[in-house]
Write a protein that holds these residues in place. Structure first.
Motif, mmCIF file in Angstrom:
data_model
loop_
_atom_site.group_PDB
_atom_site.id
_atom_site.type_symbol
_atom_site.label_atom_id
_atom_site.label_comp_id
_atom_site.label_asym_id
_atom_site.label_seq_id
_atom_site.Cartn_x
_atom_site.Cartn_y
_atom_site.Cartn_z
ATOM 1 N N GLU A 118 84.415 86.135 131.914
ATOM 2 C CA GLU A 118 84.647 84.689 131.956
ATOM 3 C C GLU A 118 83.396 83.928 131.496
ATOM 4 O O GLU A 118 83.482 82.983 130.713
ATOM 5 C CB GLU A 118 85.065 84.252 133.357
ATOM 6 N N LYS A 119 82.241 84.356 131.981
ATOM 7 C CA LYS A 119 80.983 83.704 131.596
ATOM 8 C C LYS A 119 80.728 83.865 130.094
ATOM 9 O O LYS A 119 80.330 82.915 129.416
ATOM 10 C CB LYS A 119 79.828 84.314 132.394
ATOM 11 N N ASN A 120 80.958 85.044 129.561
ATOM 12 C CA ASN A 120 80.734 85.289 128.141
ATOM 13 C C ASN A 120 81.715 84.510 127.274
ATOM 14 O O ASN A 120 81.345 84.002 126.214
ATOM 15 C CB ASN A 120 80.805 86.780 127.833
ATOM 16 N N LEU A 121 82.950 84.400 127.725
ATOM 17 C CA LEU A 121 83.939 83.615 127.002
ATOM 18 C C LEU A 121 83.540 82.144 126.979
ATOM 19 O O LEU A 121 83.635 81.474 125.945
ATOM 20 C CB LEU A 121 85.317 83.791 127.636
ATOM 21 N N GLU A 122 83.049 81.653 128.094
ATOM 22 C CA GLU A 122 82.588 80.262 128.170
ATOM 23 C C GLU A 122 81.391 80.048 127.232
ATOM 24 O O GLU A 122 81.272 79.002 126.590
ATOM 25 C CB GLU A 122 82.231 79.899 129.609
ATOM 26 N N SER A 123 80.523 81.030 127.139
ATOM 27 C CA SER A 123 79.367 80.947 126.250
ATOM 28 C C SER A 123 79.801 80.902 124.785
ATOM 29 O O SER A 123 79.261 80.135 123.990
ATOM 30 C CB SER A 123 78.439 82.139 126.496
ATOM 31 N N ILE A 124 80.783 81.716 124.429
ATOM 32 C CA ILE A 124 81.319 81.689 123.061
ATOM 33 C C ILE A 124 81.876 80.308 122.752
ATOM 34 O O ILE A 124 81.580 79.719 121.711
ATOM 35 C CB ILE A 124 82.405 82.774 122.873
ATOM 36 N N LYS A 125 82.676 79.783 123.664
ATOM 37 C CA LYS A 125 83.284 78.462 123.468
ATOM 38 C C LYS A 125 82.209 77.389 123.319
ATOM 39 O O LYS A 125 82.254 76.569 122.394
ATOM 40 C CB LYS A 125 84.200 78.130 124.640
ATOM 41 N N GLU A 126 81.238 77.398 124.218
ATOM 42 C CA GLU A 126 80.186 76.373 124.203
ATOM 43 C C GLU A 126 79.373 76.443 122.904
ATOM 44 O O GLU A 126 79.134 75.425 122.254
ATOM 45 C CB GLU A 126 79.275 76.565 125.430
ATOM 46 N N ARG A 127 78.960 77.621 122.526
ATOM 47 C CA ARG A 127 78.136 77.753 121.315
ATOM 48 C C ARG A 127 78.931 77.455 120.051
ATOM 49 O O ARG A 127 78.408 76.832 119.124
ATOM 50 C CB ARG A 127 77.503 79.130 121.248
ATOM 51 N N ALA A 128 80.177 77.894 120.006
ATOM 52 C CA ALA A 128 80.996 77.616 118.822
ATOM 53 C C ALA A 128 81.188 76.119 118.640
ATOM 54 O O ALA A 128 81.000 75.591 117.540
ATOM 55 C CB ALA A 128 82.347 78.313 118.932
ATOM 56 N N THR A 129 81.524 75.424 119.732
ATOM 57 C CA THR A 129 81.860 74.000 119.606
ATOM 58 C C THR A 129 80.644 73.085 119.585
ATOM 59 O O THR A 129 80.714 71.993 119.023
ATOM 60 C CB THR A 129 82.813 73.556 120.732
ATOM 61 N N ASN A 130 79.523 73.516 120.165
ATOM 62 C CA ASN A 130 78.364 72.632 120.243
ATOM 63 C C ASN A 130 77.195 73.034 119.340
ATOM 64 O O ASN A 130 76.353 72.192 119.037
ATOM 65 C CB ASN A 130 77.865 72.532 121.688
ATOM 66 N N ARG A 131 77.127 74.282 118.960
ATOM 67 C CA ARG A 131 75.989 74.724 118.151
ATOM 68 C C ARG A 131 76.390 75.082 116.719
ATOM 69 O O ARG A 131 75.771 74.622 115.772
ATOM 70 C CB ARG A 131 75.320 75.937 118.788
ATOM 71 N N TYR A 132 77.406 75.896 116.558
ATOM 72 C CA TYR A 132 77.709 76.446 115.235
ATOM 73 C C TYR A 132 78.661 75.581 114.407
ATOM 74 O O TYR A 132 78.306 75.150 113.312
ATOM 75 C CB TYR A 132 78.240 77.880 115.369
ATOM 76 N N PHE A 133 79.858 75.327 114.899
ATOM 77 C CA PHE A 133 80.829 74.600 114.089
ATOM 78 C C PHE A 133 80.366 73.203 113.679
ATOM 79 O O PHE A 133 80.648 72.774 112.551
ATOM 80 C CB PHE A 133 82.194 74.565 114.778
ATOM 81 N N PRO A 134 79.626 72.471 114.517
ATOM 82 C CA PRO A 134 79.144 71.159 114.068
ATOM 83 C C PRO A 134 78.245 71.224 112.819
ATOM 84 O O PRO A 134 78.247 70.299 112.012
ATOM 85 C CB PRO A 134 78.363 70.626 115.276
ATOM 86 N N VAL A 135 77.514 72.309 112.665
ATOM 87 C CA VAL A 135 76.664 72.472 111.474
ATOM 88 C C VAL A 135 77.525 72.454 110.213
ATOM 89 O O VAL A 135 77.201 71.785 109.222
ATOM 90 C CB VAL A 135 75.852 73.793 111.549
ATOM 91 N N PHE A 136 78.645 73.171 110.261
ATOM 92 C CA PHE A 136 79.510 73.273 109.081
ATOM 93 C C PHE A 136 80.273 71.975 108.845
ATOM 94 O O PHE A 136 80.440 71.558 107.702
ATOM 95 C CB PHE A 136 80.447 74.472 109.235
ATOM 96 N N GLU A 137 80.697 71.334 109.915
ATOM 97 C CA GLU A 137 81.361 70.035 109.777
ATOM 98 C C GLU A 137 80.421 69.023 109.126
ATOM 99 O O GLU A 137 80.810 68.281 108.228
ATOM 100 C CB GLU A 137 81.820 69.528 111.144
ATOM 101 N N LYS A 138 79.182 69.009 109.584
ATOM 102 C CA LYS A 138 78.184 68.083 109.035
ATOM 103 C C LYS A 138 77.923 68.375 107.556
ATOM 104 O O LYS A 138 77.867 67.443 106.738
ATOM 105 C CB LYS A 138 76.879 68.188 109.831
#
Length: 173
Positions: A118-138
């Motif tokens: 559960e913790k690792n899944l939450e980490s994937i979600k948090e990093r994908a939506t707040n760290r990685y995907f915003p870079v590509f959107e920008k």
């Protein structure tokens, strides 16, 4: 050894999956060999085909290549998915490395201890939506084009699509 590239890996996605995606995006048909026994794997090592004693192994253009990044770089270059010059290749490499960081988390998720899932899944979600995907959107918004680099379909676009779908598979919302 001419003809279709031959991919040797376990019967699963893992580190071969981005290679499959890249070949498919390039419109290249390929053959797959699944390692089903330890003896098959040991023979590849004994025969000297697995330089670092690990798969994936891709046979292409008379070569037996290992190491996912080297294989993908070769395929991207061969099929014109690696930019038009050094600057574009550097940008593609930068995006691919970022995507690889995210994909590493996803790749390791099935091996998480049950109490950490559960913790690792939450980490994937948090990093994908707040760290990685915003870079590509920008990046896409800033240059107003349809692709990440040079307004031409590239290796980075293939990797991003795979990452988006992999995250959606783990975190549907």
């Amino acid at each position: 050894m001419s003809g279709k590239p031959r991919l040797t890996y376990l019967n699963g996605r893992g580190r071969m999956e981005p290679i499959r995606w890249l070949l498919a995006a390039a419109g290249v048909e390929f053959e797959e060999v699944y390692l089903e026994t330890k003896e098959q794997y040991d023979k590849l090592i004994k025969d000297g085909f697995l330089l670092f004693q690990q798969v994936p192994l891709v046979e292409i253009d008379g070569m037996k290549m290992v190491q996912t990044r080297a294989i993908m770089s070769y395929i991207a270059g061969k099929y014109n998915l690696y930019g038009k010059d050094l600057k574009e290749r550097a940008l593609i490499d930068m995006y691919v490395e970022g995507i690889s960081d995210l994909m590493q988390m996803i790749l390791m998720f099935p091996f998480s201890p049950p109490d950490a899932k559960e913790k690792n899944l939450e980490s994937i979600k948090e990093r994908a939506t707040n760290r990685y995907f915003p870079v590509f959107e920008k990046a896409l918004k800033q240059h107003g084009q349809d692709f990440l680099v040079g307004n031409k379909f590239s290796w980075a676009d293939v990797q991003l699509m795979e990452a988006i779908l992999a995250v959606e598979e783990k975190v549907p919302d």
